[in-house]
Write a protein that holds these residues in place. Structure first.
Motif, PDB file in Angstrom:
ATOM      1  N   VAL A 141      16.896   2.141 -35.512  1.00 38.62           N
ATOM      2  CA  VAL A 141      16.741   1.107 -36.756  1.00 38.62           C
ATOM      3  C   VAL A 141      15.120   0.792 -36.887  1.00 38.62           C
ATOM      4  O   VAL A 141      14.908   0.799 -38.240  1.00 38.62           O
ATOM      5  N   CYS A 142      14.669   0.443 -35.792  1.00 36.12           N
ATOM      6  CA  CYS A 142      13.116   0.108 -36.096  1.00 36.12           C
ATOM      7  C   CYS A 142      12.407   1.215 -36.406  1.00 36.12           C
ATOM      8  O   CYS A 142      11.441   0.872 -37.647  1.00 36.12           O
ATOM      9  N   LEU A 143      12.548   2.554 -36.068  1.00 34.69           N
ATOM     10  CA  LEU A 143      12.069   3.513 -36.808  1.00 34.69           C
ATOM     11  C   LEU A 143      12.323   3.896 -38.302  1.00 34.69           C
ATOM     12  O   LEU A 143      11.400   4.114 -38.979  1.00 34.69           O
ATOM     13  N   GLY A 144      13.360   3.642 -38.437  1.00 36.69           N
ATOM     14  CA  GLY A 144      13.996   3.846 -39.690  1.00 36.69           C
ATOM     15  C   GLY A 144      13.209   2.740 -40.799  1.00 36.69           C
ATOM     16  O   GLY A 144      12.895   3.139 -41.989  1.00 36.69           O
ATOM     17  N   VAL A 145      13.185   1.397 -40.309  1.00 31.34           N
ATOM     18  CA  VAL A 145      12.402   0.456 -41.044  1.00 31.34           C
ATOM     19  C   VAL A 145      11.042   0.679 -41.165  1.00 31.34           C
ATOM     20  O   VAL A 145      10.185   0.722 -42.483  1.00 31.34           O
ATOM     21  N   VAL A 146      10.378   0.971 -40.131  1.00 38.94           N
ATOM     22  CA  VAL A 146       8.824   0.999 -40.125  1.00 38.94           C
ATOM     23  C   VAL A 146       8.462   2.286 -40.651  1.00 38.94           C
ATOM     24  O   VAL A 146       7.393   2.307 -41.734  1.00 38.94           O
ATOM     25  N   VAL A 147       9.034   3.465 -40.373  1.00 36.90           N
ATOM     26  CA  VAL A 147       8.720   4.931 -40.737  1.00 36.90           C
ATOM     27  C   VAL A 147       8.999   5.352 -42.138  1.00 36.90           C
ATOM     28  O   VAL A 147       8.440   5.618 -42.849  1.00 36.90           O
ATOM     29  N   PHE A 148      10.608   4.975 -42.258  1.00 39.09           N
ATOM     30  CA  PHE A 148      11.094   5.587 -43.264  1.00 39.09           C
ATOM     31  C   PHE A 148      11.484   4.419 -44.518  1.00 39.09           C
ATOM     32  O   PHE A 148      12.022   4.790 -45.597  1.00 39.09           O
ATOM     33  N   HIS A 149      10.922   3.084 -44.179  1.00 37.77           N
ATOM     34  CA  HIS A 149      10.894   2.125 -45.118  1.00 37.77           C
ATOM     35  C   HIS A 149      12.525   1.925 -45.628  1.00 37.77           C
ATOM     36  O   HIS A 149      12.701   1.561 -46.690  1.00 37.77           O
ATOM     37  N   GLU A 150      13.495   2.278 -44.662  1.00 38.68           N
ATOM     38  CA  GLU A 150      14.818   1.739 -44.962  1.00 38.68           C
ATOM     39  C   GLU A 150      15.023   0.244 -44.944  1.00 38.68           C
ATOM     40  O   GLU A 150      14.605  -0.465 -43.987  1.00 38.68           O
ATOM     41  N   ARG A 151      15.741  -0.206 -45.776  1.00 45.63           N
ATOM     42  CA  ARG A 151      15.740  -1.616 -45.961  1.00 45.63           C
ATOM     43  C   ARG A 151      17.077  -2.120 -45.326  1.00 45.63           C
ATOM     44  O   ARG A 151      18.018  -1.632 -45.634  1.00 45.63           O
ATOM     45  N   LEU A 152      16.991  -3.369 -44.839  1.00 41.28           N
ATOM     46  CA  LEU A 152      18.191  -4.188 -44.078  1.00 41.28           C
ATOM     47  C   LEU A 152      18.228  -5.495 -44.910  1.00 41.28           C
ATOM     48  O   LEU A 152      17.021  -5.974 -45.301  1.00 41.28           O
ATOM     49  N   ARG A 153      19.449  -5.619 -44.892  1.00 46.77           N
ATOM     50  CA  ARG A 153      19.793  -7.150 -45.667  1.00 46.77           C
ATOM     51  C   ARG A 153      19.721  -8.225 -44.591  1.00 46.77           C
ATOM     52  O   ARG A 153      19.695  -7.827 -43.426  1.00 46.77           O
ATOM     53  N   ARG A 154      19.710  -9.488 -45.169  1.00 51.58           N
ATOM     54  CA  ARG A 154      19.384 -10.520 -43.902  1.00 51.58           C
ATOM     55  C   ARG A 154      20.532 -10.542 -42.971  1.00 51.58           C
ATOM     56  O   ARG A 154      20.210 -10.891 -41.819  1.00 51.58           O
ATOM     57  N   LEU A 155      21.871 -10.432 -43.219  1.00 57.92           N
ATOM     58  CA  LEU A 155      22.909 -10.399 -42.340  1.00 57.92           C
ATOM     59  C   LEU A 155      22.588  -9.462 -41.438  1.00 57.92           C
ATOM     60  O   LEU A 155      22.852  -9.318 -40.017  1.00 57.92           O
ATOM     61  N   GLU A 156      22.040  -8.102 -41.860  1.00 61.45           N
ATOM     62  CA  GLU A 156      21.845  -7.020 -40.821  1.00 61.45           C
ATOM     63  C   GLU A 156      20.492  -7.413 -39.977  1.00 61.45           C
ATOM     64  O   GLU A 156      20.543  -7.008 -38.678  1.00 61.45           O
ATOM     65  N   TRP A 157      19.591  -7.994 -40.491  1.00 59.03           N
ATOM     66  CA  TRP A 157      18.483  -8.352 -39.810  1.00 59.03           C
ATOM     67  C   TRP A 157      19.123  -9.308 -38.791  1.00 59.03           C
ATOM     68  O   TRP A 157      18.670  -9.441 -37.389  1.00 59.03           O
ATOM     69  N   ALA A 158      19.740 -10.231 -38.923  1.00 60.81           N
ATOM     70  CA  ALA A 158      20.576 -11.176 -38.146  1.00 60.81           C
ATOM     71  C   ALA A 158      21.435 -10.437 -36.915  1.00 60.81           C
ATOM     72  O   ALA A 158      21.011 -10.765 -35.583  1.00 60.81           O
ATOM     73  N   ALA A 159      21.825  -9.355 -37.285  1.00 57.56           N
ATOM     74  CA  ALA A 159      22.664  -8.602 -36.320  1.00 57.56           C
ATOM     75  C   ALA A 159      21.612  -7.875 -35.142  1.00 57.56           C
ATOM     76  O   ALA A 159      21.870  -8.039 -34.042  1.00 57.56           O
ATOM     77  N   ILE A 160      20.603  -7.344 -35.912  1.00 58.27           N
ATOM     78  CA  ILE A 160      19.390  -6.778 -35.027  1.00 58.27           C
ATOM     79  C   ILE A 160      19.074  -7.732 -34.039  1.00 58.27           C
ATOM     80  O   ILE A 160      18.746  -7.533 -32.909  1.00 58.27           O
ATOM     81  N   GLY A 161      18.819  -8.762 -34.551  1.00 56.40           N
ATOM     82  CA  GLY A 161      18.167  -9.982 -33.821  1.00 56.40           C
ATOM     83  C   GLY A 161      19.180 -10.253 -32.709  1.00 56.40           C
ATOM     84  O   GLY A 161      18.718 -10.366 -31.364  1.00 56.40           O
ATOM     85  N   LEU A 162      20.242 -10.397 -32.944  1.00 54.70           N
ATOM     86  CA  LEU A 162      21.296 -10.582 -31.820  1.00 54.70           C
ATOM     87  C   LEU A 162      21.499  -9.770 -30.755  1.00 54.70           C
ATOM     88  O   LEU A 162      21.283  -9.866 -29.709  1.00 54.70           O
ATOM     89  N   ALA A 163      21.358  -8.465 -31.224  1.00 54.47           N
ATOM     90  CA  ALA A 163      21.444  -7.410 -30.417  1.00 54.47           C
ATOM     91  C   ALA A 163      20.354  -7.313 -29.392  1.00 54.47           C
ATOM     92  O   ALA A 163      20.238  -6.988 -28.242  1.00 54.47           O
ATOM     93  N   SER A 164      19.081  -7.703 -30.098  1.00 60.26           N
ATOM     94  CA  SER A 164      18.118  -7.493 -29.219  1.00 60.26           C
ATOM     95  C   SER A 164      17.705  -8.548 -28.273  1.00 60.26           C
ATOM     96  O   SER A 164      17.401  -8.374 -26.966  1.00 60.26           O
ATOM     97  N   ALA A 165      18.523  -9.744 -28.640  1.00 63.43           N
ATOM     98  CA  ALA A 165      18.619 -10.949 -27.764  1.00 63.43           C
ATOM     99  C   ALA A 165      19.443 -10.479 -26.502  1.00 63.43           C
ATOM    100  O   ALA A 165      19.378 -10.843 -25.324  1.00 63.43           O
ATOM    101  N   GLY A 166      20.643  -9.948 -26.780  1.00 64.93           N
ATOM    102  CA  GLY A 166      21.400  -9.603 -25.844  1.00 64.93           C
ATOM    103  C   GLY A 166      20.706  -8.277 -24.628  1.00 64.93           C
ATOM    104  O   GLY A 166      20.878  -8.468 -23.662  1.00 64.93           O
ATOM    105  N   VAL A 167      19.975  -7.340 -25.298  1.00 65.66           N
ATOM    106  CA  VAL A 167      19.340  -6.588 -24.473  1.00 65.66           C
ATOM    107  C   VAL A 167      18.356  -7.057 -23.696  1.00 65.66           C
ATOM    108  O   VAL A 167      18.113  -6.876 -22.610  1.00 65.66           O
TER     109      VAL A 167
END
Length: 301
Positions: free
Chosen positions: A115-141
């Motif tokens: 996901v990070c590579l997709g956002v940073v390199v390919f400029h794939e866009r995520l919505r706010r709720l999706e960012w929240a999901a990524i943040g929660l997953a990162s916290a779990g990791v």
């Protein structure tokens, strides 16, 4: 190809690949006792033989040789080849040493890398709720990393190596069969040399085992090739962020196999961390369903 149809195919290809990989620990457990480096080399050699047969049947040798003459193509596929070889080696070693749960953790981390590579390199866009999901997953990791008891190098190596492989496949100009043929061809000679050396010195492995285990080593070719072809085809049809989220199928299966089949320990601390990651996946899935935004941003040529 219709964009919606191409996207749907990509989702199915990715799902099938991840289910395949999710069941891999059972296969490699059948070959426990054989050094992981040998098993990695068998995967390379027999996959390459199978793939060369495929491009011969498809009369694709001219395109294959043309790709070999391109410096850019060779750089992309050499990086991909090294990344996947490292991933194969660590995966097989960890499974046979009893670290399937940590292998699963690695593949829970891997989608975050994608996901990070997709956002940073390919400029794939995520919505706010999706960012929240990524943040929660990162916290779990992070929670799992801090409370796991030791530095989870197996998990991190698997996550980064496969994340790199997925990134290179997104850049890759060749189709699934030609690309994977080139990757295994790059690794073929060193793998053959090592296997010959292991046989000459009488190490355990091919032709030193019973018929079933010898067969399983040869079958590592098609077993390895099938999901990689599916993965490569999917990566060219759907966004890298979507690939990253579907990836959770793989570690969930591996986790269940490690705990329920091979009875690896799983305590309350691990449950909290894994639960955060699972909740993040559910949140991302709900956002995708509600917004109906899982449509392709690019199509395979």
């Amino acid at each position: 190809m219709n964009k919606s149809a191409g996207y749907t195919k990509g989702v199915w290809y990715a799902t099938a690949a991840y289910i395949f990989w999710g069941g891999f620990p059972i296969y490699w457990k059948l070959l426990s006792g054989i050094p992981a480096l040998q098993l990695m080399c068998h995967r390379i050699v027999w996959s390459c033989v199978l793939l060369l047969g495929l491009i011969t049947a498809q009369h694709d040798w001219n395109r294959f040789l043309g790709a070999v003459r391109s410096r850019r193509v060779m750089v992309i596929y050499t990086v991909a080849a090294v990344a996947i070889a490292l991933n194969w080696f660590v995966f097989v070693w960890a499974v046979n040493e009893g670290f399937i749960v940590q292998v699963a953790l690695g593949y829970f981390i891997n989608p975050l890398v994608s996901v990070c590579l997709g956002v940073v390199v390919f400029h794939e866009r995520l919505r706010r709720l999706e960012w929240a999901a990524i943040g929660l997953a990162s916290a779990g990791v992070l929670y799992l990393t801090l409370f796991y008891g030791s530095f989870p190098w197996i998990a991190l190596t698997l996550a980064c190596s496969f994340g790199t492989y997925g990134f290179m496949k997104k850049l890759a100009p060749l189709g699934a069969v030609l690309g994977l043929t080139l990757e295994t061809s790059i690794l073929f000679l060193p793998a053959v040399v090592f296997l010959i050396y292991a046989y000459v010195i009488g190490d355990v492995g091919f032709l030193h085992e019973n018929a079933l285990r010898n067969f399983l080593m040869v079958a590592a070719g098609p077993i390895t090739t099938a999901p990689l072809l599916l993965f490569a085809a999917a990566a060219r049809r759907i966004p890298l962020s979507m690939m990253g989220m579907l990836q959770y199928i793989n570690p969930m299966m591996q986790f269940l196999i490690g705990v329920l089949v091979y009875h690896e320990p799983f305590n309350a601390t691990q449950f909290v961390g894994f639960g955060m990651v699972w909740a993040a996946l559910l949140l991302f899935a709900v956002q995708g369903y509600v917004s109906r935004r899982w449509f392709p941003v690019e199509e395979a040529p």
